[in-house]
Design an enzyme around this catalytic site. Structure first.
Site, short mmCIF file in Angstrom:
data_model
loop_
_atom_site.label_atom_id
_atom_site.label_comp_id
_atom_site.label_asym_id
_atom_site.label_seq_id
_atom_site.Cartn_x
_atom_site.Cartn_y
_atom_site.Cartn_z
N ASP A 52 7.40 20.06 18.34
CA ASP A 52 6.93 19.49 19.59
C ASP A 52 6.43 18.06 19.51
OD1 ASP A 52 4.64 19.99 18.22
OD2 ASP A 52 3.75 21.30 19.70
N ARG A 279 -0.70 20.20 24.73
CA ARG A 279 0.69 20.08 25.12
C ARG A 279 0.86 19.86 26.62
NH1 ARG A 279 4.21 23.36 22.08
NH2 ARG A 279 5.36 23.49 24.02
N TYR A 287 -2.32 25.74 15.47
CA TYR A 287 -1.89 26.13 14.12
C TYR A 287 -3.10 26.78 13.47
CZ TYR A 287 2.26 23.17 14.52
OH TYR A 287 3.44 22.62 14.90
N PRO A 363 4.73 22.42 9.20
CA PRO A 363 4.95 21.68 10.43
C PRO A 363 3.75 20.91 10.94
CG PRO A 363 4.68 24.03 10.90
CD PRO A 363 4.56 23.86 9.42
#
Lengths: 664, 664
Positions: A52, A279, A287, A363
């Site tokens: 993302d 987001r 996470y 990530p």
């Protein structure tokens, strides 16, 4: 039917995998008009979750293809990174830092889910290829044979690769979801899951599915960490997994945690760590370290123990005493941290690997998608120019020499960052087994520079005319410049670094006074750019230098066929806009006349004050002398290849540079 | 079939004409979920030519609907206006001025052809209406009957208008082109052509075309200068044509005229005048005075004498000694200058006229499309709120009171500007029959302010709580405020003018530090906005005032049902962002909690320094005290309706304002 009955066709470039790396590659192919195909074993694109984060450099690249604005409009913009480590048993906001380093790029980091980013690529590919290139879904390769004797012959009619493609049914190509269709999860793509490629092939064979043969000149494996392509050429990734298991939740959080709309790194005293990534559409990605899940004897954790419920419970412990719940979950997954990198990025300049197929890592730094796209952004134009018979095939070797070091840097960064982040915070300076929060912050801030993608500095080669041992860049790959290459004069443009991307400052169009970020004029169209910093064009001395440079450019037998077609020209002068005239003060080659459309009004720019947006101070910011200027060659990917004088010596440098790149 | 067999249906709002005014109206209808229809007699949208200039205010409006970015990306940006009047028998560049006044708006003027602008509207209508509202092409009304007794009853089930619609065939609805399909011309829409509506109806009747009956609550005639709707209600435009005939060419020019990419006004000594409007995709629009074409005895010029060839020849004479030719012509037309305005903009608040249907003028100031769209932007939300039963029907009277004066100003401006521009330049100060270039420049510069659309200042009414005689605004229309309306305190916000559009300065989101132009948070969603300039929320005195204001807001029996649903809340405070916390320092009504999605993080903003884009200095620029703040009410179209204190008196003013607008 027998093998000889198989439908057989040819294509120049076969791309395996339609994730961000594969789509970036296909975008170049569409933009350059290459006969390419792109296949993906899944039946649909991604609609939620996955990667993302879009870093500054990725947005610059999107802008060069014309769709950065779409990403910026839809995305969440991350401006501040806030850390909440716990030093005394409770959470507190220990620091705030700007999420992106100020002044590096006109784009700051944004966050948007991978599905939308793939949509922008797909729309752009469709627009430029007129729909002749599109992702063929539920299609995967099942065999590859390479005509070894033909590999070194890069001529037009030679197709050394033979690939058998298998067409799956919709049912075969749809991955199972662990908790039904309501909430998507990404476990089937996680490194906690086995690769299902061989199963898919076996199942399709049992069902007597259809196949075809493709003969290709080049093949690019963008097929992820379990890369089928990598297996065919016998390459390995090197590195080890760790014991750290993390879960990922995309939720609309209901919480009193004050920094939920900031990027936060939260270290709890003993319950593990968590990262907050705000987001678009109220979503937040978390996470979350799963300290209670451990790998088993096989070295891998049992993914059946991981559910959204176990993940949110872990998050609640870390964030306590703040409360955290949710009603809506958009997507979730889990993975085991590990860093691995391939030793070889290509096989004989015929089969290439990009993205997760050659480097895997955790990530959290938001690097996976960005570095993967940038791998393909580096390779795409090189393949296009070789396929088109414009460039020498030897430039393909710079893919490994340029990108492998980036992958190594990424792995090293992630290795350090992951351990600092997954470790327990130190109780005090004497607590040696704990992680020092000062060390963590230092890594976090240094990481921002690396993570912006703007520190990439490619080594010496025929594409970057700078001093240095080319072998040192590429693990022994020989990417030597041609023997006559003239090294660029870095001192003429202190801030336009050879090997780095051409930076952007505001300039004005001479003809209509419109301000532009100069980099925005370097569209990704497959052309190199010759950027003439013309300096003081009203000075007779400088005007004479400029004229002689332009005369030499148009009379060079080698360069002439390439000027405008493969080398776009841009001019930036330093005199006041209103004291200069396009038709009076600039040689024609800088703004050519077309009998159907008249003069070119879009190629000559000036470093002057704008009416509404201030002064870009471009000469000062680029570190170029306002009187004497310089010339700069940028590659089709905006990286700087050569810097020289606006004179006879400069044109010789330009000519030698392109003699090392173009075929004739 | 007999009349009684006709298909009959109901709709709330029937829009006639799908040009910019009709599409703007339809956009509001889609955005507010109104049951509306829009019909247009032509079979296709516009693909080239017609209007092209988008002024600052129009872009602000596009932004409020979410598509200013599309227009800005595709358009040419006009930054400098250059004039080339001839004072001594030859052309010279006499002056340069910025095309838009610096600092007025975040948008400067751009140019893009009407077809693309219509495309943005159509896409937006489709997105918000889920395709339930779309332009019905080749459909036109042929009869209108009004139930006079029912007009004053604005209740839900009352449809006083009965309209018979006729469906044309593709062939009937396609206008003839004067020189075949290769180059489009707009002559059939020009005021040099007769209206073809009656012919179309007659032809369709002869062909036994189909019809239907629509019963409507309201009808908006956006059907151009020959408005069929205007004819039905017996209204006239007042004003006279002039003898000035102008041609228009959209070409890619081949020329040595140096300012061809600037907006230029060129006065030749004796061959007439010309205006240059640089456009997207290398196109340039030229407005060219045709001094050799004169109106005949009927007062109208013979359009058959006008061709692209006669127009370019006139242009060549004016521009001499510079050369001008072209290979590609995209579109052309011609028109006769005249200024006319309607005395009435609506019939009994049931049938409304917008755009060219109530005011016509010459196109050179780039005002036609802009003022037409802004007519509909003013009317659309008012109709929507009345249809929805939210607002009192009396607000519909403000359409005429607010827009007719704008039309009159436009006509007066165009009258003056056209004569100055079409007249012969004065040879010297004693040449009284010539036009003084100083006077022309003065009109040109003053015109820029008018033409930006930002000087619009609506008079007192129930929608604008400012002192003043409402009758003086609207030519006798009674738009009095309710007797209890409390006048806004202009002194609390010196630069947020009652009656003018809410200006934009940069602010930061409290929760994520993202910078926003504040106006961008006032989306066109049909809601009013209560903008709380909260001031110094850390001061106990101010915090107490804020709390009491918010308590009163949530306990007001009248306001409570409207808060958030019809009145959106935005807060801007003046303390440092990092010293305040959303959950600690701001009353809940300013960032409400939703059990499914948690706290609202998008409504509280701060006037503070951004990381990458400087400090907006919003309080200073808005002229609001940083300590004590104020409250501002904006209407759904961003115009300012009320300004008051952040205290009990202020909430009383807010309440009385809305009592004059809402039904209950």
């Amino acid at each position: 039917m027998t093998v000889t009955d198989l439908q057989e066709s040819e294509c120049d470039v076969l791309i395996v995998g339609a994730g961000p790396a594969g789509l970036m590659m296909a975008t170049w192919m569409a933009r350059c008009g290459i006969n390419a195909r792109i296949v993906d074993k899944r039946s649909t694109k991604i609609f939620s979750g996955q990667a993302d984060g879009l870093q500054s450099r990725s947005l610059e690249i999107f802008d060069s293809f014309g769709f950065a604005d779409r990403a910026r409009k839809e995305a969440n913009h991350m401006l501040e990174a806030s850390q909440n480590p716990d030093e005394e048993g409770k959470l507190r906001r220990s620091d705030r830092v700007p999420d992106a380093i100020v002044g590096l790029s006109r784009f700051t980091q944004i966050v948007l889910h991978q599905g939308r980013i793939e949509r922008f690529f797909l729309d752009n590919i469709k627009k430029h290829s007129k729909d002749s290139l599109h992702v063929e879904r539920a299609v995967l390769p099942e065999s590859l044979s390479i005509d070894e004797d033909a590999c070194d012959n890069h001529s037009k009619d030679n197709y050394p690769l033979k690939v058998q493609l298998r067409h799956l049914t919709e049912e075969e190509a749809t991955p199972a979801q662990s908790n039904g269709p309501t909430v998507q999860d990404g476990l089937f793509r996680s490194n906690l899951a086995d690769d299902d490629t061989d199963d898919l092939i076996a199942q399709s064979r049992a069902n007597a599915g259809s196949t075809e043969i493709v003969r290709a000149k080049y093949m690019v494996g963008c097929d992820g960490a379990h890369s089928w392509t990598r297996r065919q050429i016998g390459f390995q990734l090197e590195g080890e997994p760790t014991d750290y298991i993390w879960g990922v939740l995309d939720i609309i959080p209901i919480t009193d945690f004050p920094d939920i709309r900031m990027r936060c790194a939260v270290h709890s005293a003993s319950s593990g760590s968590l990262m907050v990534i705000p987001r678009e559409n109220k979503l937040v990605r978390l996470y979350i370290q799963l300290t209670e899940i451990k790998p088993d004897a096989s070295g891998r954790a049992d993914r059946s123990k991981i559910t959204p419920d176990t993940i949110i419970k872990a998050a609640q412990k870390i964030l306590a005493p703040y409360k955290l719940t949710y009603e809506y979950c958009d997507w979730w997954t889990a993975y085991q941290i590990g860093q691995r990198v391939g030793k070889n990025f290509d096989y004989r300049s015929r089969v290439f690997l990009a993205g997760d197929a050659v480097h895997t890592h955790s990530p959290k730094a938001g690097q996976g998608m960005n570095v993967s796209m940038q791998d393909a952004f580096n390779l795409g134009w090189k393949l296009a120019l070789v396929v088109q018979g414009i460039a020498q095939s030897s430039i393909l070797k710079t893919y490994q020499s340029e990108r492998r070091r980036i992958a190594q840097d990424l792995i090293a960064f992630d290795h350090k960052f992951s351990r600092l982040f997954s470790g327990r915070p130190a109780k005090d300076v004497l607590d040696e087994s704990g992680v020092s929060m000062a060390e963590f912050k230092d890594a976090f801030v240094k990481g921002n520079m690396f993570a912006s993608g703007l520190s990439v500095d490619y080594g010496a080669s025929m594409l970057v005319a700078k001093p240095g041992d080319s072998a040192a860049q590429g693990d022994g790959t020989d990417v030597s410049s041609s023997s006559t290459q003239i090294p660029g004069k870095q001192e003429l443009a202190a801030n336009i670094k050879l090997g780095m991307r051409f930076p952007s400052f505001q300039v004005l169009n001479q003809s209509d006074a419109r301000p532009w970020p100069f980099q925005e004029r370097l569209k990704s169209d497959g052309r190199f750019r010759l950027i003439v910093f013309a300096g003081n064009v009203l000075s007779p001395t400088q005007s004479a230098r400029l004229t002689s440079f332009c005369d030499a450019l148009t009379s060079s037998a080698f360069l002439k066929p390439h000027v405008h077609t493969h080398i776009g020209l841009l001019t930036l002068h330093s005199v006041k806009r209103t004291e200069t005239e396009l038709l009076r003060d600039f040689p024609e080659v800088l703004h050519p006349f077309d009998p159907k459309t008249g003069w070119d009004y879009d190629s000559v720019f000036v470093d002057d004050e704008s009416y509404h947006q201030g002064h870009g101070e471009a000469y000062k910011n680029y570190g170029v002398d306002k009187e004497t200027g310089c010339v700069v060659v940028t590659r089709p990917d905006q990286y700087v290849g050569f810097v020289g004088e606006v004179d006879g010596e400069g044109i010789q440098g330009v000519e030698e540079y392109f003699k090392g790149v173009f075929l004739s």
